[in-house]
Design a protein around this motif. Structure first.
Motif, mmCIF file in Angstrom:
data_model
loop_
_atom_site.group_PDB
_atom_site.id
_atom_site.type_symbol
_atom_site.label_atom_id
_atom_site.label_comp_id
_atom_site.label_asym_id
_atom_site.label_seq_id
_atom_site.Cartn_x
_atom_site.Cartn_y
_atom_site.Cartn_z
ATOM 1 N N GLU A 1 0.842 -1.187 0.000
ATOM 2 C CA GLU A 1 0.000 0.000 0.000
ATOM 3 C C GLU A 1 0.885 1.247 0.000
ATOM 4 O OE1 GLU A 1 -3.380 2.191 2.834
ATOM 5 O OE2 GLU A 1 -2.537 0.233 3.385
ATOM 6 N N ILE A 2 0.688 2.117 -0.987
ATOM 7 C CA ILE A 2 1.461 3.352 -1.095
ATOM 8 C C ILE A 2 0.660 4.450 -0.408
ATOM 9 C CG2 ILE A 2 2.621 4.950 -2.634
ATOM 10 C CD1 ILE A 2 3.710 2.072 -2.696
ATOM 11 N N ARG A 3 1.133 4.886 0.741
ATOM 12 C CA ARG A 3 0.346 5.758 1.618
ATOM 13 C C ARG A 3 0.724 7.235 1.462
ATOM 14 N NH1 ARG A 3 2.214 1.422 4.481
ATOM 15 N NH2 ARG A 3 3.914 2.688 5.318
ATOM 16 N N ASP A 4 -0.087 8.058 2.173
ATOM 17 C CA ASP A 4 0.190 9.491 2.347
ATOM 18 C C ASP A 4 0.287 10.259 1.034
ATOM 19 O OD1 ASP A 4 0.247 9.231 5.136
ATOM 20 O OD2 ASP A 4 2.361 8.636 5.098
ATOM 21 N N GLN A 5 -0.663 9.999 0.145
ATOM 22 C CA GLN A 5 -0.769 10.793 -1.082
ATOM 23 C C GLN A 5 -1.693 11.989 -0.789
ATOM 24 O OE1 GLN A 5 1.092 9.853 -3.981
ATOM 25 N NE2 GLN A 5 1.924 8.627 -2.295
ATOM 26 N N LYS A 6 -1.095 13.124 -0.519
ATOM 27 C CA LYS A 6 -1.855 14.295 -0.069
ATOM 28 C C LYS A 6 -2.700 14.877 -1.207
ATOM 29 C CE LYS A 6 0.311 14.163 3.906
ATOM 30 N NZ LYS A 6 -0.386 13.672 5.131
ATOM 31 N N PHE A 7 -3.836 15.455 -0.835
ATOM 32 C CA PHE A 7 -4.660 16.152 -1.808
ATOM 33 C C PHE A 7 -5.399 17.290 -1.117
ATOM 34 C CE2 PHE A 7 -7.665 13.080 -0.052
ATOM 35 C CZ PHE A 7 -8.819 13.824 0.097
ATOM 36 N N GLY A 8 -5.849 18.242 -1.909
ATOM 37 C CA GLY A 8 -6.636 19.364 -1.405
ATOM 38 C C GLY A 8 -7.374 20.011 -2.560
ATOM 39 N N THR A 9 -8.577 20.517 -2.293
ATOM 40 C CA THR A 9 -9.373 21.136 -3.348
ATOM 41 C C THR A 9 -8.966 22.599 -3.517
ATOM 42 O OG1 THR A 9 -11.100 21.648 -1.737
ATOM 43 C CG2 THR A 9 -11.314 19.601 -2.954
ATOM 44 N N ALA A 10 -8.688 22.993 -4.737
ATOM 45 C CA ALA A 10 -8.269 24.373 -5.004
ATOM 46 C C ALA A 10 -9.422 25.341 -4.815
ATOM 47 C CB ALA A 10 -7.712 24.479 -6.423
ATOM 48 N N THR A 11 -10.634 24.890 -5.128
ATOM 49 C CA THR A 11 -11.843 25.716 -4.965
ATOM 50 C C THR A 11 -12.883 24.892 -4.206
ATOM 51 O OG1 THR A 11 -12.725 24.957 -7.086
ATOM 52 C CG2 THR A 11 -11.408 26.972 -7.089
ATOM 53 N N PRO A 12 -13.865 25.543 -3.569
ATOM 54 C CA PRO A 12 -14.917 24.803 -2.861
ATOM 55 C C PRO A 12 -15.715 23.912 -3.816
ATOM 56 C CG PRO A 12 -14.913 27.109 -2.211
ATOM 57 C CD PRO A 12 -14.008 27.000 -3.391
ATOM 58 N N LEU A 13 -16.081 22.723 -3.334
ATOM 59 C CA LEU A 13 -16.848 21.770 -4.130
ATOM 60 C C LEU A 13 -18.291 21.722 -3.626
ATOM 61 C CD1 LEU A 13 -14.318 18.789 -4.352
ATOM 62 C CD2 LEU A 13 -14.646 20.658 -5.976
ATOM 63 N N PRO A 14 -19.266 21.524 -4.531
ATOM 64 C CA PRO A 14 -20.666 21.438 -4.095
ATOM 65 C C PRO A 14 -20.916 20.171 -3.284
ATOM 66 C CG PRO A 14 -20.475 20.892 -6.423
ATOM 67 C CD PRO A 14 -19.123 21.374 -5.994
ATOM 68 N N TYR A 15 -21.714 20.315 -2.230
ATOM 69 C CA TYR A 15 -22.064 19.158 -1.404
ATOM 70 C C TYR A 15 -23.557 19.213 -1.069
ATOM 71 C CZ TYR A 15 -21.909 15.491 2.077
ATOM 72 O OH TYR A 15 -22.125 14.317 2.757
ATOM 73 N N PRO A 16 -24.327 18.200 -1.469
ATOM 74 C CA PRO A 16 -25.773 18.172 -1.190
ATOM 75 C C PRO A 16 -26.041 17.684 0.236
ATOM 76 C CG PRO A 16 -25.170 16.249 -2.482
ATOM 77 C CD PRO A 16 -23.906 17.067 -2.332
#
Length: 278
Positions: free
Chosen positions: A135-150
């Motif tokens: 398992e290749i762990r700790d792949q960071k991510f973040g949204t550049a702009t807000p995403l819609p959430y219902p």
């Protein structure tokens, strides 16, 4: 003189390739996905062709690693089971492979003749590759702009997300054929995934599907945005579902885990939340 030189060169290269090799790889860790097998012999003066594996050579496969054998660019064998294996399908016969010396010698003479016809060069390519199945762990991510959430309570809001995910190579043959192919040396995680600041295509695909996953979490599973970090099992399942065709079938990879930080609503969404909570 040219013919003599070719004959001598052919005999010399054929003799050098009689020595049996021992192939294995050091730990691949969290940074390397595929590495070409290295000949670990330090004695025996094996100065044969780098892309020739002598009949009877040994290959040690470590735990958590798949071994792939490639002959003339084609995958001919693989295993995901750790252990010691004997190479028994070489196009470069060796007099030293077993006790049948005379039979092996005839095959070696024929191989030498073929090398003479090619000017002393070996018209074959045989390689051992090791694929990292951990398992290749700790792949960071973040949204550049807000995403819609219902959100089931606050309706349509926009949130920013950050976190990390991990992935695994589930199908080493598909991964080798579709991703790294006949790589010389090794293929690293950074070369495949890039970084959060400079993502490569697989990381971009993960982020592109995040909106779809959030819609499933909110509209289908009725998860409050504030409890998303506690629902990582559903996040993982949805991400696997939406990426299955692209990653598993196309690259032999799957998403293993997804972990989220605390979602942050944008200003307008925060105002709506405060109004509803009053």
């Amino acid at each position: 003189m040219g013919l003599i030189s070719t004959v001598l060169g052919s005999i010399s290269s054929s003799v050098h390739d009689q020595y049996l090799e021992f192939f294995t790889c050091d730990a691949l860790g969290q940074n390397v996905l595929c590495r070409q097998g290295a000949n670990k012999m330090t004695k025996g003066n094996n100065k044969g062709s780098v892309d020739v594996i002598s009949q009877g050579s040994m290959i040690a496969v470590p735990e958590g690693v798949a071994c792939i054998l490639v002959n003339n660019g084609e995958v001919v064998e693989f295993t995901t089971q750790a252990g010691m294996y004997k190479f028994d399908a070489s196009t470069a016969p060796s007099c030293l492979s077993d006790s049948h010396f005379l039979t092996n010698l005839k095959a070696t003479v024929a191989d030498t003749w073929n090398r003479m016809r090619a000017g002393g060069e070996v018209m074959q390519q045989q390689r051992v590759y090791f694929i990292n199945m951990q398992e290749i762990r700790d792949q960071k991510f973040g949204t550049a702009t807000p995403l819609p959430y219902p959100d089931p309570e606050y309706r349509n809001i926009y949130i920013r997300l950050n976190g990390s995910f991990s992935f695994k190579i589930e199908d080493p043959v598909t991964f080798f054929k579709k991703v790294c192919s006949n790589v010389v040396g090794e293929l690293t995680v950074a070369e495949l995934m890039g970084t959060p600041a400079s993502p490569k295509q697989p990381r971009e695909e993960f982020m592109d599907h995040m909106t779809e996953v959030l819609n499933l979490c909110g509209a289908q599973d009725k998860i409050l945005f504030s409890t998303l970090p506690a629902e990582k099992s559903k996040l993982r399942k949805h991400m696997q579902d939406v990426l299955d065709e692209d990653w598993l079938q196309g690259r032999g990879m799957v998403v293993a885990e997804v972990a989220l930080g605390i979602p942050t609503p944008d200003d307008k969404s925060r105002e709506r939340i405060e109004q509803v909570d009053q």
